[in-house]
Design an enzyme around this catalytic site. Structure first.
Site, PDB file in Angstrom:
ATOM      1  N   ARG A 162      20.261   0.836 -15.529  1.00 52.50           N
ATOM      2  CA  ARG A 162      19.082   1.946 -14.949  1.00 52.50           C
ATOM      3  C   ARG A 162      19.683   3.477 -15.500  1.00 52.50           C
ATOM      4  NH1 ARG A 162      14.256   0.592 -12.207  1.00 52.50           N
ATOM      5  NH2 ARG A 162      13.242  -1.282 -13.030  1.00 52.50           N
ATOM      6  N   GLN A 206      16.232   5.324 -20.343  1.00 52.09           N
ATOM      7  CA  GLN A 206      14.851   5.865 -20.271  1.00 52.09           C
ATOM      8  C   GLN A 206      13.927   4.720 -21.214  1.00 52.09           C
ATOM      9  OE1 GLN A 206      14.918   9.547 -18.311  1.00 52.09           O
ATOM     10  NE2 GLN A 206      15.805   8.875 -16.271  1.00 52.09           N
ATOM     11  N   ASP A 262      13.593   1.325 -21.368  1.00 53.05           N
ATOM     12  CA  ASP A 262      13.424   0.419 -19.969  1.00 53.05           C
ATOM     13  C   ASP A 262      12.046   0.278 -20.008  1.00 53.05           C
ATOM     14  OD1 ASP A 262      13.555  -0.713 -17.979  1.00 53.05           O
ATOM     15  OD2 ASP A 262      14.060   1.018 -16.516  1.00 53.05           O
ATOM     16  N   SER A 314      10.199  -0.094 -16.461  1.00 55.24           N
ATOM     17  CA  SER A 314       9.368   1.301 -15.718  1.00 55.24           C
ATOM     18  C   SER A 314       8.176   0.921 -16.250  1.00 55.24           C
ATOM     19  CB  SER A 314      10.524   1.891 -16.306  1.00 55.24           C
ATOM     20  OG  SER A 314      11.999   2.406 -15.538  1.00 55.24           O
ATOM     21  N   TYR A 319      18.029  -0.748  -8.365  1.00 58.37           N
ATOM     22  CA  TYR A 319      17.132  -2.010  -7.526  1.00 58.37           C
ATOM     23  C   TYR A 319      17.509  -2.029  -6.416  1.00 58.37           C
ATOM     24  CZ  TYR A 319      17.063  -3.009 -12.939  1.00 58.37           C
ATOM     25  OH  TYR A 319      16.620  -3.269 -14.652  1.00 58.37           O
TER      26      TYR A 319
END
Length: 370
Positions: free
Chosen positions: A121, A126, A129, A132, A226
């Site tokens: 993360r 990003q 990911d 997400s 997390y």
């Protein structure tokens, strides 16, 4: 290098790891893309769509025999694992912490494995990911599913016959899925409350219009972005703080999961007994044991007047959008891992280091071989 795109075998999952648009982009990068027949059919992508993009349609056997890279979304099943060849590279959500035997088989076959769900993360990752991108859709879909299952409407409505009060929604877990659930429920006119062990999510929840139920976590917070497993003391205090809202809620959405472990138990049967008759719980953590004690994966349980729907964070029912986002994540990931169509194997890079689980038949742990 030859990329083989496999059809998902997990029951109920209609997604595909690479869409025709992304297949075309990979081909433009110099990859040879081959797709299993009807791999994208359940996401409204025809074989001809892939052919027009420049990909070829092949059988599963051909892909396992001739591909350098095998890509899918869910973990490989036992039959697929046994077909792996020495030197092949697999890219999927492997959930390696909870599937250690799968990693052992991959290593024994002399293959290499990258796990998409192990993506760190960090800002650089990003656009790769998948958790997400997929959870965002899952949070939206959970609210829509809840709206369908409820016997009430979300918004305040004033009519000649009287006024209808807005529905009350409670969201456990303010990660990507939880935030989207909050936003969607608010747009539909509900009164929304939320809670999370990570106090840093308070501002995010409130910015979307939810009332945040704050419970002092005594520094338990999170790990690597997390949520961590809560202590018994925190779990007890959270129940005490949330019960008032839980017992008034018309819809409850739970999203709390800890990577590689059983989902935290947030709602006991005793609590369900005290909820409103006709209330609905959408448990997005059912695949890992569930946040509600009464949840059963892929089933709707009605008990003590409450409807409990056990489902997953994977948004299979909006598979076209989910596939599109997953494919974009995978494309960005492949671009990061390769240079001139060859893998760079940069083990000093955090993204590569944390997602490379098996390297040429050797299981890695935290950047080290074991």
């Amino acid at each position: 290098m030859i990329i083989g795109v496999l059809k998902e075998t997990q029951k109920g999952d209609n997604r595909v790891a690479i869409t025709p648009k992304i297949a075309k982009q990979l081909i433009e990068k110099g990859f040879d893309v081959r797709v299993e027949e009807d791999a994208g059919a359940n996401s409204s992508y025809k074989n001809s769509d892939y052919s027009k993009a420049g990909a070829s349609i092949r059988t599963k056997e051909d892909l396992f025999k001739n591909s350098d890279i095998l890509i899918k979304i869910n973990p490989f099943d036992n039959k697929e694992l046994e077909k792996l060849k020495k030197g092949q590279i697999v890219i999927a959500q492997l959930f390696h912490k909870s599937h250690p035997n799968d990693m052992k088989i991959i290593a024994e076959r002399g293959a290499t494995a990258y796990s998409m769900d192990a993506m760190p993360r960090i800002s650089r990752a990003q656009d790769m990911d998948v958790l997400s991108s997929q959870n965002n859709l899952a949070g939206y879909k959970a609210v829509i599913k809840g709206a369908y299952e409820m016997t009430k409407i979300f918004p305040l409505m004033m009519t000649a016959a009287g006024t209808i009060s807005p529905a009350r929604v409670l969201v456990y877990g303010v990660g990507v899925a939880g935030l989207q659930a909050i936003a969607t429920a608010k747009r539909l006119g509900a009164i929304v409350e939320a809670t999370d062990i990570r106090t840093e999510t308070k501002e995010q929840a409130e910015s979307l219009g939810a009332k945040f139920i704050l419970v002092d976590n005594n520094g338990e917070e999170s790990e690597g972005g997390y949520a961590k497993v809560a202590s018994e003391d925190y779990a007890r205090r959270q129940k005490e703080a949330v019960d008032k809202s839980l017992f008034k809620a018309d819809l409850v959405i739970t999203t709390a999961m800890v990577p590689g472990r059983r989902s935290p138990l947030l709602i006991t049967e005793e609590q369900v007994k005290q909820m409103q008759n006709g209330a609905v719980i959408i448990d997005l953590a059912a695949a890992q044991g569930g946040n509600c004690e009464l949840s059963v994966m892929n089933k709707t349980v009605v008990k003590h007047g409450v409807k409990i729907i056990g489902t997953t964070i994977a948004p299979e029912s909006v598979s076209t959008n989910a596939s599109d986002l997953y494919a974009k994540n995978t494309f960005n990931y492949l671009v990061h891992l390769t240079e001139g169509n060859q893998f760079k194997w940069d083990l000093e890079d955090q993204i590569t280091d944390e997602t490379l689980i098996v390297y040429n038949g050797t299981i890695r742990q935290n950047g080290k071989t074991s």
